[in-house]
Scaffold this active site. Sequence first.
Site, mmCIF file in Angstrom:
data_model
loop_
_atom_site.group_PDB
_atom_site.id
_atom_site.type_symbol
_atom_site.label_atom_id
_atom_site.label_comp_id
_atom_site.label_asym_id
_atom_site.label_seq_id
_atom_site.Cartn_x
_atom_site.Cartn_y
_atom_site.Cartn_z
ATOM 1 N N ASP A 1 10.227 29.233 36.808
ATOM 2 C CA ASP A 1 9.879 29.107 38.230
ATOM 3 C C ASP A 1 8.573 29.821 38.553
ATOM 4 O O ASP A 1 8.489 30.592 39.504
ATOM 5 C CB ASP A 1 11.010 29.654 39.087
ATOM 6 C CG ASP A 1 10.942 29.173 40.531
ATOM 7 O OD1 ASP A 1 10.178 28.236 40.804
ATOM 8 O OD2 ASP A 1 11.649 29.729 41.386
ATOM 9 N N GLY B 1 14.587 30.690 46.952
ATOM 10 C CA GLY B 1 15.671 29.951 46.340
ATOM 11 C C GLY B 1 16.735 30.825 45.709
ATOM 12 O O GLY B 1 17.886 30.425 45.601
ATOM 13 N N PHE B 2 16.372 32.026 45.265
ATOM 14 C CA PHE B 2 17.326 32.880 44.586
ATOM 15 C C PHE B 2 18.006 33.875 45.516
ATOM 16 O O PHE B 2 18.914 34.588 45.101
ATOM 17 C CB PHE B 2 16.643 33.639 43.437
ATOM 18 C CG PHE B 2 16.172 32.737 42.346
ATOM 19 C CD1 PHE B 2 17.027 31.819 41.762
ATOM 20 C CD2 PHE B 2 14.861 32.783 41.907
ATOM 21 C CE1 PHE B 2 16.602 30.980 40.752
ATOM 22 C CE2 PHE B 2 14.425 31.947 40.897
ATOM 23 C CZ PHE B 2 15.291 31.046 40.320
ATOM 24 N N VAL C 1 15.569 38.843 50.418
ATOM 25 C CA VAL C 1 15.020 40.105 49.929
ATOM 26 C C VAL C 1 14.918 41.096 51.088
ATOM 27 O O VAL C 1 14.390 40.754 52.157
ATOM 28 C CB VAL C 1 13.634 39.911 49.280
ATOM 29 C CG1 VAL C 1 13.113 41.236 48.719
ATOM 30 C CG2 VAL C 1 13.706 38.854 48.180
#
Length: 574
Positions: free
Chosen positions: A412, A299-300, A303
Site C-alpha cells: 500500500d 483504510g486500516f 489514528v
Amino acid sequence: MRESSAISPDGEALLNFKTAIVGSDGILLHWRQEDPDPCGWKGVKCDAQTKRVIYLSLSQHKLSGSISPDIGKLKHLRVLALYNNNFYGSIPSELGNCTELRAIYLQGNYLSGPIPAEFGDLSELQYLDVSSNSLSGSIPSSLGKLSKLLIFNVSTNFLVGQIPSEGSLIKFTENSFVGNRGLCGKQITVTCKDEHGGTSVESQHPNLEDPGGKKKSSSARLLISALATVGALLLVALMCFWGCFLYKKFGKTDTKGLAIDGIGGASIVMFHGDLPYSSKDVIKKLETLNDEHIIGSGGFGTVYKLAMDDGNVFALKRIMKTNEGLDRFFERELEILGSIKHRYLVNLRGYCNSPSSKLLIYDFLPGGSLDEALHDRSEQLDWDARLNIIMGAAKGLAYLHHDCSPRIIHRDIKSSNILLDGNMEARVSDFGLAKLLEDEESHITTIVAGTFGYLAPEYMLSGRATEKTDVYSFGVLVLEVLSGKRPTDASFIEKGLNIVGWLNFLVAENRPREIVDQHCEGVQTESLDTLLDVAKQCVSSSPEERPTMHRVVQVLEAVVNTPCPSDFYDSSSD
C-alpha cells in the site's frame, strides 16, 4: 432512520447520508444531531435566508461507503461534489428529486450500476461528471433532454450501447466518452452494429488534445486510448474485493472515541523497552482519548494523538478486530513488525489488546504525511526537499524488500503512507498491516487506497502482491512528487487518464520534463532526468522490466552524491 429532533429536515437527510459512510478522514466528525440546522457543518453551504442546503462539497476526503438515497431529500441542492473518494454501490436514483441541481461531480470513485435515467429530470443541470468509476449499462436517452448541459463526462467506465444522438448529448466529443469499450455512436465516430449490420469500426481520433492544448500524434492517440481502456478494465477488480472487504471486516466506523471500548481488561505489549511506561499509565491515557484527538483516518483505521504526562507524544492507530481466532497470528505478526527498526521506517513501539480492537502505538511524526505536504499546504516543497523525500521512501522500502527478516511486501505504498519528521525526512508507515488484515477465507490481501492509480495492473487482476507491485506503486509516488498532482488528478481524469498515462503521453511526445510541478523551485535538470528514468521503469506494465528497490536506491544515491548522475541501466540486476 433517525428519530427527528431539533435538527432540520435537510440536516436529518445529511445525518442519514453520514450513517452510510464507513470511513473518512474525519470531515464528518462534527455533523451533530443536536444542531438546529447543518449550515455550519464542514462541506455544507445553505441559502442565507431559507437555511436550506444548496451545496454539498466533500471531495477528496477518503469517504468510503454507499451514497444514501436520503440525499434525494435535499430538494434545494444545487451542487453535489463527492469526487475523488472511495464511494461504491449504485448512484441513487433519488437524486432525480433534486430538481434545482446545477452540478453533479461523482468522478474518481468506485460506483457501479447504471447511470440513473432520472437524471433526465434535472432540467437545470449544467455539469455532470461520473467518469472514472465502474458504471455499466447504457447511457440513458433521457439525458438528451438536459438542454442546459455544458460539461458531460462518462469516460473510463464500462458503459455499452449507442450514445444517444437526440438532444443535447450530440454536441459532446469523444473526450466525454473515452475508456468505454462498448460504446458506439456519432460522437465517437464508431459505427454501431445495429445500424448497418456489420462489426463496429473505430475511426481515428483527430480532435483529442492533451491538457496543454496540443494535438496528439496518431500513435500517441492510440496509446492513450488503449491505456484508458485497460485502466478501466483493471479498476473493477479493485472495486469488487475492496468494497466487500470493508463491509465484511469493518462495518461502520465508530467515531465516538476510545472511551466506549471498555479498556478494562486490556493489556499493553511493549517491544524491546521502546515504551517506557507502565501498562496502567498507558491505559489511563487511552481512556481519555476521544474525537478531539483524531489526527487521521484511512483504510486500516483511525489514528489518534497520544500525549503522555512527560511530554512524549505517540500516534495510536486503532484497528477493529476481525476474528477472535486470529489473535495469535495477529500478535505474532505484530512482534515481527515491532522488531523492525530502520531510520526510514515509522517505529512500532507496542500495542494495546483491547476487547474490541487492536491499538497500535507508533512514533508521532510532526511533519504529517507527504500527501498533506504536497496537496494541502500553501508552502510548496522545493526540489531538494522532494528529492530527499523520494530518497528516504526508497531506502525504507528497499530495507523492507531486501534487508529485514522476514522480508516484507508493503502492498500500500502511497503519499499518505509516507510520513515526515520535524526535519522533513521521510518514513514509510503502515508496512505489514495489509498482511495482518488478510481475508482468512480467500487469502487475498485487500489494499485500501485513497484513490486508485497506485496499484500495479497485474495486482488488480490477480490480487497477488510482489516486490514488483510495490516498485510500481513507488514509481507512481515519484511521479506524484515530481508533478505535485495526485495520481488521479482532475486534469488527468477529464482526459480518461491517470498520472502514468500522462507520463506515457509526454514520453511519446518527447517532452517528459513537462510533468514537473511548475511551482517547484530549484529544479535540477540532471536529477530530474534521472528521476524520470527511474519512474518510467518502475511503472512499466511488465513486472520483469521494473528495477529492484536496491537498484533504485543506487541510482538515487548517484543523483545526490554526483553532479552528473549515471544512466539508469541494467535495472533488472541487483
